[in-house]
Design a protein around this motif. Structure first.
Motif, PDB file in Angstrom:
ATOM      1  N   THR A 137       0.832  -1.201   0.000  1.00 43.46           N
ATOM      2  CA  THR A 137       0.000   0.000   0.000  1.00 43.46           C
ATOM      3  C   THR A 137       0.864   1.248   0.000  1.00 43.46           C
ATOM      4  OG1 THR A 137      -1.753  -1.156   1.201  1.00 43.46           O
ATOM      5  CG2 THR A 137      -1.804   1.242   1.268  1.00 43.46           C
ATOM      6  N   LEU A 140       2.474   1.731  -3.482  1.00 43.56           N
ATOM      7  CA  LEU A 140       1.480   2.220  -4.449  1.00 43.56           C
ATOM      8  C   LEU A 140       1.189   3.703  -4.215  1.00 43.56           C
ATOM      9  CD1 LEU A 140      -0.507   1.750  -6.736  1.00 43.56           C
ATOM     10  CD2 LEU A 140      -2.182   0.966  -5.039  1.00 43.56           C
ATOM     11  N   ALA A 141       0.985   4.091  -2.951  1.00 47.29           N
ATOM     12  CA  ALA A 141       0.686   5.490  -2.639  1.00 47.29           C
ATOM     13  C   ALA A 141       1.855   6.393  -3.014  1.00 47.29           C
ATOM     14  CB  ALA A 141       0.361   5.635  -1.151  1.00 47.29           C
ATOM     15  N   ALA A 143       4.115   5.772  -5.356  1.00 50.72           N
ATOM     16  CA  ALA A 143       4.176   5.820  -6.815  1.00 50.72           C
ATOM     17  C   ALA A 143       3.155   6.794  -7.381  1.00 50.72           C
ATOM     18  CB  ALA A 143       3.957   4.423  -7.392  1.00 50.72           C
ATOM     19  N   VAL A 144       1.959   6.810  -6.805  1.00 52.30           N
ATOM     20  CA  VAL A 144       0.918   7.757  -7.238  1.00 52.30           C
ATOM     21  C   VAL A 144       1.375   9.184  -6.968  1.00 52.30           C
ATOM     22  CG1 VAL A 144      -1.414   8.582  -6.744  1.00 52.30           C
ATOM     23  CG2 VAL A 144      -0.989   6.130  -6.985  1.00 52.30           C
ATOM     24  N   GLU A 145       1.971   9.412  -5.798  1.00 51.25           N
ATOM     25  CA  GLU A 145       2.460  10.748  -5.444  1.00 51.25           C
ATOM     26  C   GLU A 145       3.541  11.211  -6.426  1.00 51.25           C
ATOM     27  OE1 GLU A 145       2.319  14.198  -3.234  1.00 51.25           O
ATOM     28  OE2 GLU A 145       1.031  12.423  -3.075  1.00 51.25           O
ATOM     29  N   ALA A 147       3.931  10.165  -9.499  1.00 48.67           N
ATOM     30  CA  ALA A 147       3.324  10.370 -10.819  1.00 48.67           C
ATOM     31  C   ALA A 147       2.737  11.772 -10.942  1.00 48.67           C
ATOM     32  CB  ALA A 147       2.247   9.320 -11.070  1.00 48.67           C
ATOM     33  N   LYS A 148       2.288  12.316  -9.831  1.00 49.31           N
ATOM     34  CA  LYS A 148       1.707  13.662  -9.847  1.00 49.31           C
ATOM     35  C   LYS A 148       2.728  14.716 -10.241  1.00 49.31           C
ATOM     36  CE  LYS A 148      -1.770  12.773  -6.255  1.00 49.31           C
ATOM     37  NZ  LYS A 148      -2.161  13.091  -4.842  1.00 49.31           N
ATOM     38  N   GLU A 152       7.656   8.958 -13.461  1.00 49.06           N
ATOM     39  CA  GLU A 152       7.023   7.665 -13.725  1.00 49.06           C
ATOM     40  C   GLU A 152       7.992   6.709 -14.410  1.00 49.06           C
ATOM     41  OE1 GLU A 152       2.607   8.049 -14.761  1.00 49.06           O
ATOM     42  OE2 GLU A 152       3.472   9.844 -15.650  1.00 49.06           O
TER      43      GLU A 152
END
Length: 237
Positions: A137, A140-141, A143-145, A147-148, A152
């Motif tokens: 978790t 993933l969080a 990686a999302v941060e 990507a913003k 990436e």
């Protein structure tokens, strides 16, 4: 007669071949030779043989705890020497896959023991256990941060997973310096590849944010990441 006698003998005969296969897969990642130099070969082979020997003993005794206790002991030794728990878990998994590929009639017994040893690497409680159990978790969080902000890169998830493992180990060792030492080495490693250190700082910040969202108000995390982020800017040695 032990019910796994044939398998024990097959493991003994194949020990060096299995060890070389696992090491070959590991050393596809330049981390190992750069981090540990000539010691990577020497200790890698020694550890590989010990893995097989303890596996044989667990089969001979029909006792999974033999290999599980060895795994936990080795985890303490190796995490204090610059490896992370994820590295050891991957090593056990590679060995399990190598055993599967041998197609020995009783091979599944060895595979189950190796996967039990891998599971035994889970920290049972405390903040280290919380971080480790939530690792997917957190990754993933993070990686999302990233990507913003347009970060990436293809290997990002694997890199994040390794850093999270180092975080959990440093917490288990109650040593922020364990993570800081790895970060300082990693910063130099990136320098040699002409990769800006800001990339590493961004990853650490993203992991910190993700962990603190999961586990707010933990002073140990503040200390851990303060040491790690300070290490990003240390001169290479």
């Amino acid at each position: 007669m032990n019910r796994h006698e044939a398998l024990i003998g097959q493991l003994g005969a194949a020990c060096d071949r299995l060890t070389e296969r696992v090491l070959g897969e590991m050393y596809a990642d330049p981390f190992w030779r750069e981090r540990f130099g000539a010691r990577a070969d020497k200790h890698g082979r020694e550890d590989g043989r010990f893995h097989v020997q303890y596996l044989q003993q667990a089969l001979a005794d029909d006792e999974p705890a033999v290999l599980e206790n060895y795994a936990r002991w080795l985890q303490q030794v190796l995490t204090a020497r610059g490896m992370c728990t994820l590295h050891l878990a991957e090593n056990f998994e590679r060995l399990a896959v190598a055993v599967v590929d041998e197609r020995w009639p009783d091979g599944q017994a060895a595979v189950e023991l190796l996967r039990a040893a891998k599971a035994a690497l889970a920290y049972p409680d405390g903040l280290a256990g919380e971080v480790q159990s939530r690792a997917e978790t957190i990754v993933l969080a993070a990686a999302v941060e990233l990507a913003k902000v347009g970060d990436e890169e293809p290997l990002q998830v694997a890199e994040l997973a390794t850093l999270v493992s180092y975080c959990a180990d440093a917490l288990a060792l109650t040593s922020p310096q364990a993570l800081a030492d790895h970060v300082a080495w990693l910063a130099g490693y990136l320098d040699r590849r002409r990769i800006p250190r800001v990339r590493l700082a961004r990853r650490l910040e993203a992991i910190r944010t993700a962990i603190e969202q999961q586990l707010p108000g933990e002073p140990a995390l503040t200390e851990l990441f303060a040491a790690a982020l300070a290490a990003v800017d240390k001169p290479s040695v």
